[in-house]
Design an enzyme around this catalytic site. Structure first.
Site, PDB file in Angstrom:
ATOM      1  CB  SER A 245     -27.046 -40.217  54.179  1.00 57.24           C
ATOM      2  OG  SER A 245     -27.288 -39.281  54.981  1.00 57.24           O
ATOM      3  CG  ASP A 471     -21.988 -41.521  59.733  1.00 54.46           C
ATOM      4  OD1 ASP A 471     -22.208 -40.197  59.666  1.00 54.46           O
ATOM      5  OD2 ASP A 471     -22.673 -42.213  58.766  1.00 54.46           O
ATOM      6  CG  HIS A 499     -22.194 -39.665  56.160  1.00 51.09           C
ATOM      7  ND1 HIS A 499     -23.004 -40.130  56.921  1.00 51.09           N
ATOM      8  CD2 HIS A 499     -23.032 -38.966  55.073  1.00 51.09           C
ATOM      9  CE1 HIS A 499     -24.432 -40.008  56.455  1.00 51.09           C
ATOM     10  NE2 HIS A 499     -24.284 -39.382  55.138  1.00 51.09           N
TER      11      HIS A 499
END
Length: 530
Positions: A245, A471, A499
């Site tokens: 991320s 995602d 995610h």
């Protein structure tokens, strides 16, 4: 999920940390449990002497930074309750890289030593900004990495500057943070907008008063420079890195600064470094709206789903529920008020991982019957609020502090109103609650130090960028953009929901990542796992 559970949050780039925390309700037991004695293993005890990096590991660094690269670091037994293979250390880095001979700050690091003969060390960042790499390694290293990877590498986690156990950003008391998370004003109304601005001014003033000069040096470029010092003290000539991320932005920034020191780097759940704050928020609004629909479609196939009718009708039920909480906040079993800000945060958290959809079903079922307690629990989990009312970390305020330095944000009333309309169009369910985020940084005492731009990292070794098609927090097209920008990146696609991919995807993802780290195997071209 976003640590900044505000009435106008920018959703998390964080979410790998939130995913781990939520699934870690069970993942922190069993194989991840600490050694019962808490004692260091013989190899750990033997290593508990100060070590410093030799010149060939340090490489060519400015003379005024050499004391940091060559510092003696003692890896020793962590506090009681940790696994015996864990060792902890404190590493010093300069507060301001423009003035290395000035004040220094500390980074907290934890090392999960390999059971085998390690090739080197992999530095791990779970996301954020504001996520704790220390906690992820301590609590969930067996969830975020495979046994095979741990047999071949030491895994190093750290709290970036400003975060957690490292020299932290400090802003609010626990009760003040409770009040901040709970508060909701409608910034589309003049009175709400002014109240929101007053809140932001108060937060900025308290952060400045309680944190001091550090508040102006928690940007991602400084954190990436810290990683090169961590590389050296870990004894590696090149940095091996696994970033999720926001951690992909941190890793790409490192590659831009030190392309010749990139070893093997996996960037999972890519963030487009050229995207503006407003573009990121819009992309996340679209992503979470899609995730809500994917959840609803799945929920309607289950006998215990509290929703009914078509997908559109079921989504509308959720929208009506959110609107009712905005109009009349609910009360949880512990007596706390659940405003729409808290409610929307709780709703978003389990959307990060499809494995967590059942708890969202439970939370919605209870909320439709007038009990928001599980939704509040999810929101608290995201903010790291403990059952006793204390906060286990400073992730909420660190998130704001880092973003305010990394992104110039629009705070013009007219432009924010236009952006808010786009957000509502992109996400009729939660878009209303994602606008006006620029207010948070409008009164910040330090100006942004970064301008969003493409990162190419020319000369860096081969890297992997992983994107998940469903995602919500880092939409797939961001990973595509990051892979296209980086000079030496290969895109790996996981066709799935939620995610990030490694640690929760299929064997194809796990084997692709492990083969790359262990053997240096890079797919011959862009690869799809499904």
């Amino acid at each position: 999920m976003t640590p900044a559970s505000r009435r106008f949050p920018r959703l998390a780039l964080a979410a790998a940390s939130a995913v781990v925390l939520l699934t870690g309700i069970t993942a922190c037991t069993g194989d991840t449990a600490p050694d019962e004695t808490g004692a260091a293993s013989p190899s750990s005890s033997a290593a508990a002497t100060p070590t410093s990096a030799p010149a060939d590991v340090i490489g060519d660094v400015p003379e005024d930074l050499l004391p940091y690269y060559s510092q003696e670091v003692t890896w020793e037994e962590c506090e009681s309750g940790f696994r015996s293979s864990f060792q902890c250390a404190t590493v010093e880095v300069p507060l301001d890289y423009a003035d290395p001979e000035g004040e220094s700050i500390e980074l907290a690091a934890i090392l999960a030593r390999s059971d085998g003969t390690p090739q080197g060390t992999i530095l791990l960042n779970p996301g954020g900004p504001g996520g704790s790499g220390y906690d992820i390694v301590r609590e969930s290293v067996d969830y975020v990495t495979t046994d095979r990877l741990q047999e071949n590498f030491n895994i190093l986690g750290f709290d970036p500057r400003g975060v957690g156990r490292s020299t932290p950003v400090e802003c609010l008391t626990d009760s003040e943070l409770d009040a901040l998370r709970e508060e909701y004003y409608d910034p589309a109304e003049p009175a709400g907008l002014e109240a929101a601005r007053e809140d932001a001014r108060e937060l900025a003033a308290k952060c400045e008063a309680n944190t001091g000069e550090l508040l102006g040096h928690v940007d991602t470029v400084s954190a990436a420079r810290d990683m090169d010092i961590l590389r050296a003290v870990a004894g590696d000539k090149q940095l091996n890195y696994l970033g999720f991320s926001y951690g992909t932005f941190l890793g790409a920034t490192y590659a831009e600064l030190f392309p010749d020191r990139v070893g093997r780097m996996v960037l999972d759940g890519g963030l487009d470094p050229s995207a503006s704050n407003e573009e990121i928020t819009l992309g996340q609004a679209e992503g979470f709206e899609n995730a809500i629909r994917a959840y609803v479609e799945d929920c309607l196939t289950s006998s215990d789903c509290p929703l009914s009718g078509s997908t559109d009708e079921a989504v509308q039920t959720i929208r009506d529920l959110i609107a009712s909480v905005e109009a009349s906040p609910m009360t949880a079993k512990d007596g706390r008020t659940v405003t729409v800000a808290t409610f929307v945060t709780g709703l978003i958290v389990p959307l990060y991982n499809s494995d967590n959809w059942p708890i969202l079903t439970q939370a919605l079922d209870e909320a439709l019957q007038g009990d928001p307690s599980t939704m509040l629990y999810l929101a608290d989990l995201n903010a790291d609020r403990q059952p006793d009312g204390t906060y286990g970390s400073n992730t909420t305020v660190a998130f704001n502090a880092i973003n305010c330095l990394d992104y110039p944000m629009t705070a013009d009333d007219e432009q924010m109103a236009l952006d808010a309309k786009r957000l509502e169009a992109a996400s009729p369910t939660i878009g209303k609650y994602l606008g006006y985020g620029g207010i948070t940084c409008e009164s910040w005492p330090y100006e942004p130090v970064n301008t969003p731009h493409e990162i190419q990292a020319e000369g860096a070794a081969d890297m992997l960028v992983i994107g998940t098609t469903g995602d919500p927090a880092t939409p797939y097209q961001w990973s595509v953009a990051l892979a296209e920008q980086l000079d030496s990146a290969t895109l790996v696609t996981w066709e799935g929901e939620g995610h990030t991919a490694y640690g929760r995807g299929d064997e194809c993802i796990a084997d692709t990542v492990d083969d790359y780290f262990i053997d240096g195997t890079v797919p011959g071209g862009d690869k799809v796992c499904s």
